[in-house]
Write an enzyme that holds these catalytic residues in place. Sequence first.
Site, short mmCIF file in Angstrom:
data_model
loop_
_atom_site.label_atom_id
_atom_site.label_comp_id
_atom_site.label_asym_id
_atom_site.label_seq_id
_atom_site.Cartn_x
_atom_site.Cartn_y
_atom_site.Cartn_z
CE LYS B 52 9.42 19.62 83.00
NZ LYS B 52 8.87 19.92 81.31
CD GLN B 96 9.62 18.50 78.39
OE1 GLN B 96 9.69 18.34 78.74
NE2 GLN B 96 10.83 19.49 78.14
CG ASP B 119 4.34 23.47 79.97
OD1 ASP B 119 4.61 24.02 80.95
OD2 ASP B 119 4.92 23.10 78.95
#
Lengths: 284, 284
Positions: B52, B96, B119
């Site tokens: 990322k 994460q 997200d």
Amino acid sequence: MVKLLDGKKLSQKMNVQMKQDVAALATQGIIPGLAVILVGDDAASHIYVRNKKRRAEKLGIRSVIEELPVTTTETELLQLIDQYNRDPEIDGILVQLPLPAQIDPWHVLLAIDPHKDVDGFSPVNMGKLWSGRPDVIACTPLGIMKLLAANGIDVAGMDALVIGRSTIVGRPMAGLLVNADATVTIAHTKTNDVKAIARRSDLIVAACGVAHFITADDVKPGAVVVDVGMDRLPDGKLTGDVDFEHVKDVASAITPVPGGVGPMTITMLMNQTIQLAKGRAQRE
Amino acid sequence: MVKLLDGKKLSQKMNVQMKQDVAALATQGIIPGLAVILVGDDAASHIYVRNKKRRAEKLGIRSVIEELPVTTTETELLQLIDQYNRDPEIDGILVQLPLPAQIDPWHVLLAIDPHKDVDGFSPVNMGKLWSGRPDVIACTPLGIMKLLAANGIDVAGMDALVIGRSTIVGRPMAGLLVNADATVTIAHTKTNDVKAIARRSDLIVAACGVAHFITADDVKPGAVVVDVGMDRLPDGKLTGDVDFEHVKDVASAITPVPGGVGPMTITMLMNQTIQLAKGRAQRE
């Protein structure tokens, strides 16, 4: 022999518990408070609101009915919602739909404090439900789940069909069924062959608003059939989305209209108001 | 001839637009900012985060990588999230997964400002999606919708099967498909006969995490097959939930693994960060 999923009977049974809950709260000095806001002069809405008020009174819930003129602006309505958001004695806020055209119902849903959103229509509560962490839940789907459970019907592993994708019934209904381990199909006006899906389903929840849409030919023998419809026949008689008279001979369990899902919706509204008041009691 | 739904190619194409967007933002003095928080030392997570970071760098997105020890408390993590919630130069916050056992991921999702929840996993964003008003959307399902649309596949009226009901893929995927007028079935580990459903579906989205779960026998000729799996075969080779080699001869369109859904997920993450930065530019 078909089992009648009797929402009226279950509601009466739940009344006993709800009255006990209200009495227990009273000993802590707390009266559950429900604010119902009605904008305009829709005749059906006035009847619904009156029914809610009566039911609240019977249970010892304090209800505040705000009747606003049809010319009310969105800003005025949002200000009133904000007032009830901040009112410590109001546990639940309900804005009766439909709203006049100048008010965007989405803005109303975003404005209601999710912790007071007793109808469960706000995006936060829809999201918690679809995240598998339901909090306040839309009353009609919740009432259906209670009615199934009270009749010993476990939806886990069932192939379930939800006809209708409204934010009020179809979508939260599908989420609750997924959470309860059913395999869920969501059908709607763009669905190719909803009747073929109905014929292979173990559970049908009809919420499409078409009188007698589901006939005996559409139902697998032994299936469970839940009717959310409140439709009018050409002769003006109230009926559901399911042809009850014929489907009852095929289904293993079925909700009548009236007396099935309808009474459960208002019962859940009252029960969630009481539950929210219990939350207040714990915080105080 | 089967159409390959090439996520790598579409990602490269989208890179051009994204770089233009970033350049346009730069003229307004705005650099899109992405905060990535990683707790503990999960090896795969470190690889994902590094990917990322690299991708962000290539596009001109500023990424801040916070690597916290495995002993981090929930309170410490929530404080850090709050810091980035208030940081005006951070447009997107990503924590994460998985997290160490002492941290409840639900509390994390509730803590991230929904407007920075790049997200799309927070309940508010799940709820907006399921209310038919999507805002920030979970990146994998969003990437799948883009991949289908870019290949001229309109899901309206299709019988679609989503295998898997995770909050990250299956549930938001089903919501997006319902919003796009597909008839959607959500299947999962408790489903009675998922393969029978697969055989009659026009679109299959496989997100069950079982290598080669969907075989050629499970697919209707001409169906569209999307593979979200990232599974390992006994020989250690990376593969998907779909037996690509055989299913490609039955399907009309299919995603490869790797190179299908995977690249789209990270592309959507970058694109949503840029879109959120555009929102900031408009507010300033």
